[in-house]
Enzyme design. Structure first.
Site: not given
Length: 1257
Positions: A954, A957, A1051, A1136
């Site tokens: 992504h 990010e 991420h 994350e």
């Protein structure tokens, strides 16, 4: 006569007076009650007296085990005498006035409500009905009603409701009787069916007769009447009735009257009651129209402004704000189409899905321009459709719309199919096809026979598919690249003191081949953008180099600079080596293709770089016109005589060993973007040195959101104050920057990873900014990165990004935007810093297209607003959502990493594939060289377990890339831990899975317009090449029985704090769902929890409490789940990292920065080393120590109602804003779920948000 049946509680004497009287009353029930009226009166009078005078008597009647309530109700039902009935009603009133509702509960459970309705109907047949009886009945009903769930239904079916209505109609002047009747009516109206029925019966009009202008009399009556009216108006039919009756202007006039006269604010409840009526009327389109026509916006705006200084009036201000926001006319975004400004034609369009839908839309956009009156195309119709919904409220005006949806779909997303939960190794593709991927695993067959282990580096460590640096230097695109500096000197021409020359040579000595420029130099930075291909270097007699650099607009770029030694630079630890270049313009140049090739006459410009220790830049006045058209607008910066200016720029290379500005420019030349960017942003060129100071999360100022909303409302009320001047617009490709003589800020986003589509100056120092959607998409607006110049020092500027999509954001909870100042960089502080005051994030009046909102109508965009003050005149500043990390930066870092390689490190860079946009996707292999080419050492080398890492699927990010940078630097480091790690594992790393998205400033998608992390189940080789080939690598490994020990995809998370992991577990998924499973189904090695557990012990930013190992249906096509299911990797994770900061551990209350992110990447490596030591033992029983918290965690998480519900990719946000009423919440007071707890314990809410909300990949 029967003996007394009065049951008594243990310890209460059975002969107590009240019990005896109740026994006597019970014996009289039935016919005796009718016959012996006088006795009945006497007994009930005595009971009443006892209850009124002795508290214990009431307790005896209501005590558990006592049948007192049944006796009283039976007597009430059988009584035909008004006085006896009244006595019993008085008794009940006394009994039910005490206690916390338990007594009323008992009364309702014994059928008391029905008996009261029955008496009411009977009494109404008497002409005239007994006023005292009706008064007592309604007083009692008003107490009981709110506690009886079926109260409204019972009243309607029994006919009691109509009795009350008729009583009100007949007693409009009888305040004493009217008050309890209205109290009961208020409860009736809470039932939606009753509300409609009452409306048909003329009750709405009746209420408008009762509510009156300001008066000190009958205020209690007025309050109850307004409450009843407010409840009635929740029904849309009644709201229409009120509008048709012309009551909206009347309500506004009444509100204004009470506002003006209630100077001591004693009747705030009445004022709010009037506002609640308006709020409910404006739930319908007709009501909003009537409100606007009655000048409601101005009335509420003015009254609210007058209320603002008095904090106790906040409920009025909040409800007014809510009504005004609701009635603010819905606007379309001021863009010609919601599709991206940039178009990339796909090789083939998928048959279904959002991309197919996008391509099926008519060309030329999906909306009409805001300023034109052309009819709207159906696609972007934002007409107010709210009245189409039935009696439920049309706009759920809460900030967290997603939360409500989540409550409805409780745990619906958890995978419940056990067949899908058990990992099934799927061959996917025949081995003949996968054999082609053998070339990416040379280390598994390498024999090192021709390698000299005594020497330096062997041929086996070079790239098998051509190094990235060579591919990046390819000249597929010959467009000029605009760079913000002069070309640097080569090392031998540097005029440096000896010590710094030595350091320069030592760094240089690490390179396998000399890079375009030495690592220890950062060139000077005149604030003019320069075009790389027009720079010519020639040597003079003194072996100095001259660079002939024209400026894009032909203006001279000169500065008069002073340097004064100060200790500031030493504190920052910046190196001070600078070189000396004389720049002279000798011609004109052709500005980049995007600017229509307009030629400009050149003017002389020169800049000299000096070595100075310490270095401080003096007063600077430069003019800049960049490739994107940015203009700093300084006065007196030009020198007719063409005298050279001196620019001194600190060299950050010693602090940033992987950064080289000139190498960065080389990499940019080989980067392919859809808009064909021809400019380099200063921050990417200079680099970022993480600040040494802490950057705390900001504490939100009370009322900030409300004041911002009021400023937005002012636009409608005072339209003449609004400039509405477009100053930057990418939809005008020939000239995105609109010149205006220096009155406005200049914006630019035409550089790699840049994202800003349009800037509109709305007031002198306020700008609305529109972000560009992802290419081949019509949404995903979150990532931004743009340049601002032409600012005034000390002026407070407000920026509003008006097309954000998520329903909440960490910007509401302490997060700030990032700013990079070029002047600060020149002074010696090249860094991104957190900035911005009055930051908040709220729903605005710009309507989202139903197509972009997944078919839902009536959705709005959200505004991120922040204010900032600039410290330097003629500065060029950049703002970003998070620390930018471009594709060219990655290529530069990889080239520098290769230069750091020692003979003991096996490093290979392959090109995995080419992306849709023509960029290469790098694949790294890192491990330790074998000790020798003996069979034993080669065998150990080949049989090391594999670790597979990926990042940046992504593009928005960017923190994932900074974590990956930390991992790569650690792996290539010289520490004993790094050496042990390389000896333990073979690392296969894809550091950027979505180069195209990163280059083009996308937030979520690749050029295919799809989220690549939803394509892992069935990736298309043409549309999703990086996913297709990465999955093929893993499938190849599975085929040769070498599946990785660990797979981890890095991420970033925008709505949770800390760093945490998502993994996959059958057992934990079953625990969270209601499916039945046998013990054999739940057999599972707990090893999947080991790595996150280790990380929670060693990494300060990591939070085990935020981790989840549940598999959701919506995630079945993500990397984590597919690698777990199909490749059979038990330790398959998404890691994350927060974009905001931490709420636990060492970094609690602080923003996360690049230093902490890189540290996380390094700690991940250390955790892998510990994992190796743990998994190296044959017996896994010792792992159970680490997993002792598994049951505790499970039970804690299961208690959350919204856990694991996945409506969108990120969870709904559960942290309550301190000022819920300022948002779009329905009620101003904290009547919502956590309203009362917010002020007392905000940390608790943070934890709720961060550990109990849903998950994403």
């Amino acid at each position: 006569m029967n003996k007394p049946k009065m049951a008594t509680e243990k310890g209460v004497p059975s002969n107590s007076r009240i019990v005896m009287l109740l026994g006597q009353l019970e014996r009289m029930n039935g016919e005796a009650m009718v016959r012996d009226v006088e006795t009945a009166r006497q007994v009930t009078t005595k009971i009443l007296h006892l209850i009124q005078t002795q508290e214990k008597s009431g307790k005896e009647v209501m005590s558990k085990g006592s049948s007192g309530m049944e006796v009283i109700l039976a007597s009430l039902e059988n009584s035909r005498d008004v006085q006896t009935t009244l006595n019993i009603l008085y008794i009940l009133s006394e009994l039910l006035s005490v206690g916390r509702g338990r007594r009323i509960g008992v009364f309702v459970s014994k059928g008391g409500t029905g008996i009261l309705f029955q008496i009411q109907i009977t009494a109404s047949k008497e002409l005239p009905p007994s006023e005292e009886l009706m008064l007592q009945l309604h007083s009692l009903l008003a107490k009981v009603g709110p506690k009886d769930r079926k109260f409204g239904v019972k009243a309607r079916l029994s006919g009691a409701m109509n009795v009350t209505v008729n009583l009100i109609k007949q007693n409009l002047q009888n305040v004493k009787l009217l008050l309890p009747c209205l109290q009961v009516l208020r409860v009736y109206a809470a039932n939606s069916v009753n509300a409609i029925s009452l409306g048909k019966n003329g009750v709405v009009e009746l209420m408008f007769k009762i509510i009156a202008p300001y008066s000190k009399k009958n205020t209690s009556l007025l309050k109850v009447a307004l409450d009843a009216l407010g409840a009635l108006l929740k029904s849309k039919t009644n709201a229409r009735r009120a509008v048709d009756g012309g009551h909206v202007p009347a309500l506004l006039a009444l509100y204004l009257d009470w506002h003006r006269n209630d100077t001591r604010h004693r009747h705030m409840v009445i004022r709010r009651g009037l506002l609640v009526c308006l709020r409910n009327i404006t739930n319908i389109k007709l009501g909003r129209k009537a409100f606007i026509e009655a000048d409601g916006m101005r009335i509420l705006y003015n009254t609210s402004t007058e209320c603002l200084p008095v904090r106790t009036l906040d409920p009025l201000v909040n409800t007014s704000s809510l009504i005004m926001r609701k009635c603010f006319p819905k606007n379309r975004l001021p863009v010609p189409t919601i599709k991206s400004t940039f178009h990339y034609q796909l090789p083939h369009v998928p048959p279904v899905g959002p991309v197919a839908q996008l391509y099926s839309q008519p060309p030329g956009g999906t909306t009409s321009h805001q300023l034109s009156n052309k009819p709207l195309k159906k696609v972007d119709d934002v007409v107010d459709e709210s009245d189409d919904n039935e009696e439920t409220e049309a706009e759920s005006d809460t900030e967290n719309e997603e939360d409500e949806k989540d409550h409805r779909t409780l745990n619906d997303d958890i995978e419940t199919d056990l067949n899908k939960l058990h990992p099934v190794k799927s061959p996917g593709r025949p081995f003949e096809e996968l054999r082609a991927y053998e070339r990416f695993f040379l280390e598994l067959s390498e024999d090192f026979q021709g390698y000299n282990f005594e020497g330096s580096k062997g041929a086996s460590t070079t790239s098998s598919s051509g190094s990235l640096s060579s591919s990046s230097a390819s000249t597929r695109s010959t467009r000029p690249i605009i760079v913000p500096t002069a070309q640097a000197l080569s090392p031998k021409h540097m005029t440096t003191p000896g010590s710094q020359e030595e350091s320069c040579n030592s760094v240089k000595g690490q390179h396998t081949q000399p890079p375009p420029s030495a690592a220890t130099r950062t060139p000077a930075a005149p604030l003019a953008s320069l075009e790389l291909d027009s720079i010519h270097l020639t040597k003079d007699q003194d072996n100095k180099e001259e660079a002939h650099i024209p400026t894009p607009d032909g203006h001279t770029t000169l500065s008069s600079l002073r340097h004064s030694p100060q200790g500031q630079m030493i504190e920052q630890g910046l190196p001070h080596a600078l070189d000396c270049v004389s720049l002279e313009d000798k011609g004109s140049l052709n500005v980049g293709e995007g600017l229509k090739g307009v030629k400009h006459d050149g003017s002389p410009v020169s800049a000299t770089r000096h070595i100075q220790s310490p270095l401080l830049l003096g007063d600077i006045a430069t003019r800049r016109v960049g490739g994107g058209g940015s203009d700093c607008g300084s006065e007196g910066a030009e020198d007719e005589g063409g005298e050279g200016a001196v620019l001194e720029v600190p060299d950050t290379a010693l602090l940033l060993p992987l950064h080289d500005p000139d190498l960065y420019v080389e990499m940019v030349k080989g980067t392919h973007s859809v808009p064909q960017y021809a400019e380099v942003a200063y921050p990417d060129y200079f680099g970022h040195v993480a600040p040494t100071f802490k950057e705390p999360l900001v504490e939100r100022v009370y009322g900030v959101q409300r004041s911002k909303i009021f400023q937005d409302i002012e636009r409608l009320i005072h339209p003449n104050d609004i400039l509405d001047k477009v100053v930057y617009d990418l939809d005008i490709p020939s000239c995105p920057v609109i010149e205006d003589g220096g009155e406005s800020l200049k914006f630019n986003s035409q550089f790699e990873s840049g994202n800003l589509r349009k800037a509109v100056q709305v007031r002198k120092y306020e700008y609305d900014l529109v972000l560009n959607s992802d290419i081949n998409s019509n949404h995903y607006h979150q990532w931004f990165y743009f340049e601002v110049s032409g600012m005034r020092v000390g002026t407070n500027y407000r920026f509003n990004i008006i097309n954000c999509e998520k329903s909440n954001s960490q910007f509401n909870y302490g997060m700030q935007v990032l700013m990079y100042s070029v002047q600060e960089a020149i002074i010696g502080r090249p860094r991104w810093v957190r900035t911005g005051t009055d930051i908040c994030y709220y729903k605005n009046h710009f309507a989202r297209s139903s197509i972009a909102a997944g078919g839902q109508k009536g959705k709005s965009y959200f505004t991120l607003t922040f204010s900032t003050t600039f410290s330097h005149k003629d500065d060029v500043c950049y703002f970003a959502y998070h620390y930018p990390y471009t594709y060219s930066t990655l290529k530069m870092h990889l080239a520098k990493l290769e230069a750091l390689r020692t003979p003991q490190i096996y490093l290979r860079q392959d090109v995995l594939c080419e992306t849709l946009g023509g960029n290469t996707c790098p694949l790294l292999t890192i491990t330790a060289m074998p000790e020798s080419n003996s069979n034993d050492h080669i065998c150990q080398f080949r049989n090391r377990p594999l670790i597979f890492l990926s990042a940046r699927v992504h593009p928005g990010e960017t923190n994932a890339s900074w974590v990956m940078k930390g991992t790569l630097e650690f792996l290539m480091g010289t520490s004993p831990l790094a050496a042990s790690l390389r000896e333990a594992y073979i690392f296969k790393i894809v550091p950027m899975l979505n180069p195209d998205g990163v280059v083009n400033g996308n937030h979520r998608c690749s050029l295919s317009g799809e989220d690549l992390n939803r394509q892992w189940q069935n990736p298309n080789p043409e549309l999703h090449p990086t996913i297709y080939h990465t999955k093929s690598l893993l499938q190849y490994l599975a085929h040769i029985q070498r599946a990785p020990l660990v797979f981890c995809d890095y991420h970033g998370h925008s709505r949770k704090k800390n760093v945490f992991m998502y993994g996959c577990s059958v057992k934990e998924t079953v625990w969270q769902s209601n499916i039945s499973a046998t013990s054999s189904d739940l057999l599972e090695d707990l090893g999947y929890r080991t790595l996150p557990k280790i990380l929670s012990q060693i990494a300060p930013a990591f939070s085990m409490g935020s981790c989840s190992f549940v598999v959701e249906r919506s995630k079945e096509a993500t990397a984590r789940v597919v690698v777990w299911r199909e490749i059979g990797v038990q330790r398959s994770y998404t890691m994350e990292s927060t974009l905001c900061g931490c709420d636990q551990g060492k970094y609690k209350g602080l923003h996360i920065g690049t230093r902490e992110l890189e540290e996380m990447g390094a700690q991940f490596c250390v955790a892998l080393l510990r994992l190796k030591r743990l998994t190296g033992l044959r017996n896994h029983q010792h792992l159970l120590d680490l997993e002792s918290d598994i049951i505790g965690t499970q039970s804690k998480v299961a208690s959350s109602p919204t856990t694991y519900v996945m409506e969108e990719d990120e969870p709904s946000f559960l942290e309550a804003i301190d000022y819920s009423a300022e948002s779009d919440n329905e009620d101003a007071e904290p009547e919502n779920e956590h309203g009362n707890d917010v002020h007392e314990n905000p940390d608790h809410l943070d934890q709720l948000s961060d550990s109990d909300t849903n998950h994403r990949d």
